[in-house]
Design an enzyme around this catalytic site. Structure first.
Site, PDB file in Angstrom:
ATOM      1  N   HIS A 101      28.857  -8.041 -44.398  1.00  0.00           N
ATOM      2  CA  HIS A 101      27.829  -8.654 -43.308  1.00  0.00           C
ATOM      3  C   HIS A 101      27.153 -10.024 -43.583  1.00  0.00           C
ATOM      4  O   HIS A 101      26.600 -10.569 -42.836  1.00  0.00           O
ATOM      5  CB  HIS A 101      26.818  -7.912 -42.566  1.00  0.00           C
ATOM      6  CG  HIS A 101      25.681  -7.469 -43.493  1.00  0.00           C
ATOM      7  ND1 HIS A 101      24.412  -8.141 -43.490  1.00  0.00           N
ATOM      8  CD2 HIS A 101      25.409  -6.903 -44.799  1.00  0.00           C
ATOM      9  CE1 HIS A 101      23.656  -7.902 -44.463  1.00  0.00           C
ATOM     10  NE2 HIS A 101      24.060  -6.971 -45.011  1.00  0.00           N
TER      11      HIS A 101
ATOM     12  N   THR B 109      35.825  10.142 -45.143  1.00  0.00           N
ATOM     13  CA  THR B 109      37.000   9.445 -44.412  1.00  0.00           C
ATOM     14  C   THR B 109      36.297   8.158 -44.259  1.00  0.00           C
ATOM     15  O   THR B 109      35.270   7.780 -44.057  1.00  0.00           O
ATOM     16  CB  THR B 109      36.572  10.249 -42.967  1.00  0.00           C
ATOM     17  OG1 THR B 109      37.251  11.601 -43.272  1.00  0.00           O
ATOM     18  CG2 THR B 109      37.861   9.501 -41.874  1.00  0.00           C
TER      19      THR B 109
ATOM     20  N   CYS C 177      14.250  -9.001 -47.292  1.00  0.00           N
ATOM     21  CA  CYS C 177      13.808  -7.552 -47.685  1.00  0.00           C
ATOM     22  C   CYS C 177      12.289  -7.359 -48.192  1.00  0.00           C
ATOM     23  O   CYS C 177      11.865  -6.274 -47.842  1.00  0.00           O
ATOM     24  CB  CYS C 177      14.675  -7.214 -49.087  1.00  0.00           C
ATOM     25  SG  CYS C 177      16.397  -7.583 -48.813  1.00  0.00           S
TER      26      CYS C 177
HETATM   27  C1  LIG Z   1      22.570  -8.564 -49.068  1.00  0.00           C
HETATM   28  C2  LIG Z   1      22.570  -8.519 -50.653  1.00  0.00           C
HETATM   29  C3  LIG Z   1      22.782  -7.234 -51.171  1.00  0.00           C
HETATM   30  C4  LIG Z   1      22.782  -6.048 -50.369  1.00  0.00           C
HETATM   31  O1  LIG Z   1      23.972  -5.931 -49.700  1.00  0.00           O
HETATM   32  P1  LIG Z   1      23.895  -4.874 -48.246  1.00  0.00           P
HETATM   33  O2  LIG Z   1      25.516  -4.983 -47.833  1.00  0.00           O
HETATM   34  O3  LIG Z   1      22.796  -5.560 -47.257  1.00  0.00           O
HETATM   35  O4  LIG Z   1      23.431  -3.532 -48.739  1.00  0.00           O
HETATM   36  C5  LIG Z   1      22.850  -7.046 -52.502  1.00  0.00           C
HETATM   37  N1  LIG Z   1      22.604  -8.196 -53.295  1.00  0.00           N
HETATM   38  C6  LIG Z   1      22.388  -9.503 -52.810  1.00  0.00           C
HETATM   39  C7  LIG Z   1      22.507 -10.715 -53.806  1.00  0.00           C
HETATM   40  C8  LIG Z   1      22.257  -9.563 -51.344  1.00  0.00           C
HETATM   41  O5  LIG Z   1      22.032 -10.874 -51.098  1.00  0.00           O
END
Ligand SMILES: *Cc1c(COP(=O)(O)O)cnc(C)c1O
Length: 400
Positions: free
Chosen positions: A201, A237, A325
């Site tokens: 994402h 799965t 976050c």
């Molecule tokens: C967004 C992010 C994550 C976490 O990834 P998710 O797919 O949202 O769980 C981990 N490390 C860094 C550096 C990120 O920017």
């Protein structure tokens, strides 16, 4: 009202081509990839093609890719799995103070399990000093985890060098490349990575899917048990629509990488320079050049990042204060504190991260709106007013 999304390090819109691919695997090719009939084979084909595309964008072999539920799971798998894989050889682990919480909190968990962790400091630009790393390594060090690009300040770490040291000492090396994968060149061999995390994402793919690269020959224990999927490394799965979406996003990122790097670097520089020219008493956080193309992180003295965010939002501009976050918590970002900012200055920080839909006009709009907002918020700030009064009386030094 104009809408300007400047929060691409938090998440990205799903690319229209990715949506099409996902739809096909939801409505037509919906089989279980473990089934041997034609329905299953079609899903399997999509899954394995996605694995090739995701691997190609990091110079890996497809067999070295394990799909996960995202970056967080992959980071946990690498850090916790890596620590336990080498437990017999020692219980000392090394990471940095500015990692994402998915890595930091995995290390904190390991400390509770009896491991010892060194959290390397960073310099004022957010760079790990390679000398510090060398000095931290002990005979019982078994794992090093350092992120490629920091999600808040965009600083690019000297991963090749760090990886070479880890390799020379026979220490497992994990790289959280969530913010670099698909945005700047990432090559697991050049970086000397044994494990590397990527997330869909953050590169215009769907949420809830990512991967861990695990170098051939590196074995880490699995924490889920069940079927034989992902060579037993991550049974269950497979999320076929998510994974093929991730694959499509990786394929597009590979095609657009070079052009987007140039374009976003120019837009970012225009944004930073424009702010520096228009607004006094600011600090640009992160390294000036060893920096993710689309990242601008700036502290504005005398104001609260949260008020700034809300005012920008009312003007249609979406940004972030520090890390998405930790927004909503009152603690300033651990990254901004680690580069030496005071609590007060860290609180007045704004992260703007650019992406594929941003244009020159977007930047012009921000440069038009932001100075007015900052001026208005400062005019309401008691600290700023005191400073202004003092300036007239030449007592500025006392309130600095
Ligand atoms: C967004 C992010 C994550 C976490 O990834 P998710 O797919 O949202 O769980 C981990 N490390 C860094 C550096 C990120 O920017």
């Amino acid at each position: 009202m104009r809408k300007v999304y400047l929060d691409h390090s938090a998440t990205t819109p799903v690319h229209p081509e990715v949506v099409k691919t996902i739809n096909h695997y939801l409505t037509e090719a919906w089989g279980n990839p473990s089934s041997i009939h034609s329905f299953g084979r079609e899903a399997r084909k999509g899954l394995e093609e996605a694995r090739e595309k995701v691997a190609a964008l990091m110079g890996a072999n497809p067999e070295e890719i394990v799909f996960t539920s995202g970056g967080t799971e992959a980071d946990n798998m690498a850090v916790i799995g890596g620590a336990y894989a080498r437990e017999k050889d020692g219980k000392h682990l090394i990471t940095s103070q500015i990692e994402h919480h998915a890595v930091l909190d995995a290390f904190k968990y390991l400390e509770k399990q009896g491991f010892e962790v060194t959290y390397l400091p960073v310099d004022e630009d957010g760079l790990v000093r390679v000398e510090d790393l060398r000095n931290a390594i002990r005979d019982d060090t078994t794992l090093i985890s350092i992120m490629h690009v920091n999600n808040e300040i965009g600083t690019i770490q000297p991963i090749e060098e760090i990886g070479a040291i880890a390799r020379e000492k026979g220490i497992l090396f994990h790289v959280d490349a969530v913010q670099s994968y698909g945005k700047i060149p990432v090559d697991v061999n050049k970086l000397n990575a044994d494990m590397l995390t990527a997330s869909s994402h953050k590169i215009y793919g769907p949420k809830g899917v990512g991967c861990l690269y695990i170098r051939k020959g590196v074995r880490i224990p699995s924490y889920t048990h069940g079927g034989g999927q992902e060579k037993k490394r991550r049974p269950g799965t497979e999320n076929v629509p998510g994974i093929v979406g991730f694959g499509k996003a990786a394929e597009i990122a590979a095609q657009e990488l070079e052009g987007e790097m140039k374009r976003l670097t120019a837009l970012r520089d225009k944004l930073i320079k424009g702010i520096e020219e228009r607004i006094p008493e600011i600090r640009v956080n992160g390294h000036r050049t060893k920096r993710l193309p689309g990242n601008a992180n700036i502290s504005f003295r005398y104001i609260e990042g949260e008020s700034l965010l809300l005012s920008l939002d009312m003007k249609g501009i979406a940004a972030s204060s520090g890390s998405a976050c930790t927004s909503g918590s009152l603690d300033p970002s651990h990254v901004l504190l680690a580069i030496g900012l005071s609590h007060e200055i860290a609180h007045g920080s704004l992260r703007m991260t650019l992406g594929r839909d941003n244009t020159e006009e977007d930047i012009d709009y921000v440069l038009e709106v932001l100075p007015e907002i900052v001026e208005r918020l400062r005019s309401m700030s008691p600290l700023y007013q005191r400073k202004e009064t003092c300036k007239q009386k030449e007592c500025y030094a006392h309130v600095q």
